[in-house]
Design an enzyme around this catalytic site. Structure first.
Site, PDB file in Angstrom:
ATOM      1  CG  ASP A 211      -6.077  25.501 -26.998  1.00  0.00           C
ATOM      2  OD1 ASP A 211      -5.765  24.436 -26.440  1.00  0.00           O
ATOM      3  OD2 ASP A 211      -5.399  26.026 -27.905  1.00  0.00           O
TER       4      ASP A 211
ATOM      5  CG  ASP B 233      -3.901  28.337 -33.644  1.00  0.00           C
ATOM      6  OD1 ASP B 233      -4.559  28.815 -34.592  1.00  0.00           O
ATOM      7  OD2 ASP B 233      -3.539  29.037 -32.680  1.00  0.00           O
ATOM      8  CB  THR B 234       0.649  27.156 -36.591  1.00  0.00           C
ATOM      9  OG1 THR B 234       0.835  27.475 -35.209  1.00  0.00           O
ATOM     10  CG2 THR B 234       1.614  27.956 -37.429  1.00  0.00           C
TER      11      THR B 234
ATOM     12  CG  HIS C 241      -1.380  20.761 -26.779  1.00  0.00           C
ATOM     13  ND1 HIS C 241      -2.070  21.936 -26.642  1.00  0.00           N
ATOM     14  CD2 HIS C 241      -2.049  19.832 -26.044  1.00  0.00           C
ATOM     15  CE1 HIS C 241      -3.113  21.730 -25.848  1.00  0.00           C
ATOM     16  NE2 HIS C 241      -3.117  20.461 -25.460  1.00  0.00           N
TER      17      HIS C 241
HETATM   18  O1  G3H Z   1      -3.398  24.318 -28.340  1.00  0.00           O
HETATM   19  C1  G3H Z   1      -3.280  24.482 -29.564  1.00  0.00           C
HETATM   20  C2  G3H Z   1      -2.315  23.742 -30.329  1.00  0.00           C
HETATM   21  O2  G3H Z   1      -1.456  23.023 -29.583  1.00  0.00           O
HETATM   22  C3  G3H Z   1      -1.932  24.280 -31.645  1.00  0.00           C
HETATM   23  O3  G3H Z   1      -0.565  24.239 -31.930  1.00  0.00           O
HETATM   24  O4  G3H Z   1      -0.362  26.141 -33.505  1.00  0.00           O
HETATM   25  O5  G3H Z   1       1.408  24.443 -33.324  1.00  0.00           O
HETATM   26  O6  G3H Z   1      -0.788  23.883 -34.326  1.00  0.00           O
HETATM   27  P1  G3H Z   1      -0.042  24.687 -33.357  1.00  0.00           P
HETATM   28 ZN    ZN Z   2      -1.403  23.753 -27.433  1.00  0.00          ZN
END
Ligand code: G3H
Ligand code: ZN
Length: 325
Positions: free
Chosen positions: A94, A251-252, A227
């Site tokens: 990533d 991710d978050t 993203h």
């Molecule tokens: O590249 C990873 C993502 O774009 C995750 O973004 O943490 O806002 O879900 P996020």
């Molecule tokens: Zn991202």
């Protein structure tokens, strides 16, 4: 099952054709990999796990050796995923900025990943094209897919920080895809990296559609990547997919799920390891049945599994694995 780049290409091609989305989930630890792979499998959904450079550094420990971290995360992913036969996951790098070019090549040449993202979006446009095309040339020789990006996505994602939002211009997207031949294209369409609430985000569905239409019209159709998608509402994700998005990055959301589940456990079970007020250390009997890490770490795993199961139902990939007959 662990997917090579070749199999992952089938996953994305099918998803784009049938207009459903693949949830790409960031991982660092074995417990995250386990919870997520189990969730994809339970829903017969394909998926993608992704590791940032920060995750690789963390995984390696005090040496912060990104190559060691990549080997570790890749091995864990392959071993865990290969236990299952009703779904599959690939492993992706990533947001690899140009300073991680050598790491990207190392992971490709050593068969550690199924796809990579080269994020040269903060370079000049021509330089972004040059670097991305170089990665594509190397990756495609090994059957590995490449995701590229133009535009700035606001917020913080590990080492990637941007205070500004710069929307992707459709004409530039077309030129970029034609000149680089990337397989997946990340567009800046209003989402933010980090803790966000979808209701406060103006997701530019119109822009997703314009980019998708233009690429299709010019015979270079690609899966668009969203993203910073953690806080989006179900409807925002459904609309984005309907209009060309095929990979949705999270991710978050998982970080919040783990933190909340473990926090709730310890709010209830703190007296298994910390003496309650008024009890001396001598009189206190810790309770191994409750402080054993397997009792509380698993709460985080379960929460991640539940989250990904919900997400693949929203994105429509549930029941759609290329492994299903
Ligand atoms: O590249 C990873 C993502 O774009 C995750 O973004 O943490 O806002 O879900 P996020
Ligand atoms: Zn991202």
């Amino acid at each position: 099952m662990f997917y090579s780049g070749k199999e992952l290409k089938k996953v994305f091609d099918k998803a784009k054709k049938e207009r459903y989305g693949i949830i790409a989930s960031n991982v660092v630890f074995d417990n995250a990999i386990r919870g997520l792979v189990q969730g994809y499998e339970a829903q017969k959904s394909d998926g993608l796990l992704q590791m940032s450079a920060g995750a690789m550094k963390y995984a390696a420990g005090s040496t912060k050796n990104v190559e060691v971290g990549a080997q570790l995360i890749s091995s864990m992913t392959k071993i865990i995923a290969n236990q299952y036969k009703n779904s599959g996951v690939g492993l992706h790098i990533d947001h690899a900025t140009p300073n991680y070019f050598d790491l990207v090549v190392y992971c490709i040449e050593n068969g550690l990943v199924s796809s990579v993202m080269i994020d040269a979006s903060h370079e000049e446009f021509e330089e972004n094209i040059r670097i991305s095309a170089e990665v594509v040339k190397i990756a495609h020789k090994h059957g590995v897919l490449v995701e590229g990006e133009i535009g700035y996505i606001k917020g913080a994602e590990d080492e990637i920080v941007s205070d500004t939002q710069l929307y992707t211009k459709p004409e530039e997207a077309l030129e970029y895809v034609k000149k680089t031949n990337v397989d997946l294209f990340a567009a800046s369409v209003g989402t933010n990296h980090g803790v966000t609430k979808g209701s406060k985000v103006t997701l530019r569905i119109d822009l997703i559609k314009q980019i998708d239409d233009l690429l299709i019209k010019n015979n270079v159709e690609r899966g668009i990547v969203l993203h910073g998608a953690s806080g989006l509402t179900a409807q925002q994700q459904i609309d984005a997919i309907k209009n060309g998005v095929v990979k949705i990055n999270k991710d978050t959301r998982y970080q919040m799920e783990i933190a909340e589940a473990v926090c709730r456990y310890w709010l209830k079970e703190a007296d298994s390891i910390i003496p309650p007020n008024g009890i001396s250390d001598d009189d206190f009997q810790p309770d191994k049945k409750r402080f054993d890490p397997r009792k509380w770490i698993v709460k985080g795993e379960d929460a991640m599994q539940k989250a990904v199961e919900e997400l693949v139902q929203i994105s429509g990939s549930a029941g759609n694995s290329i492994m299903s007959k």
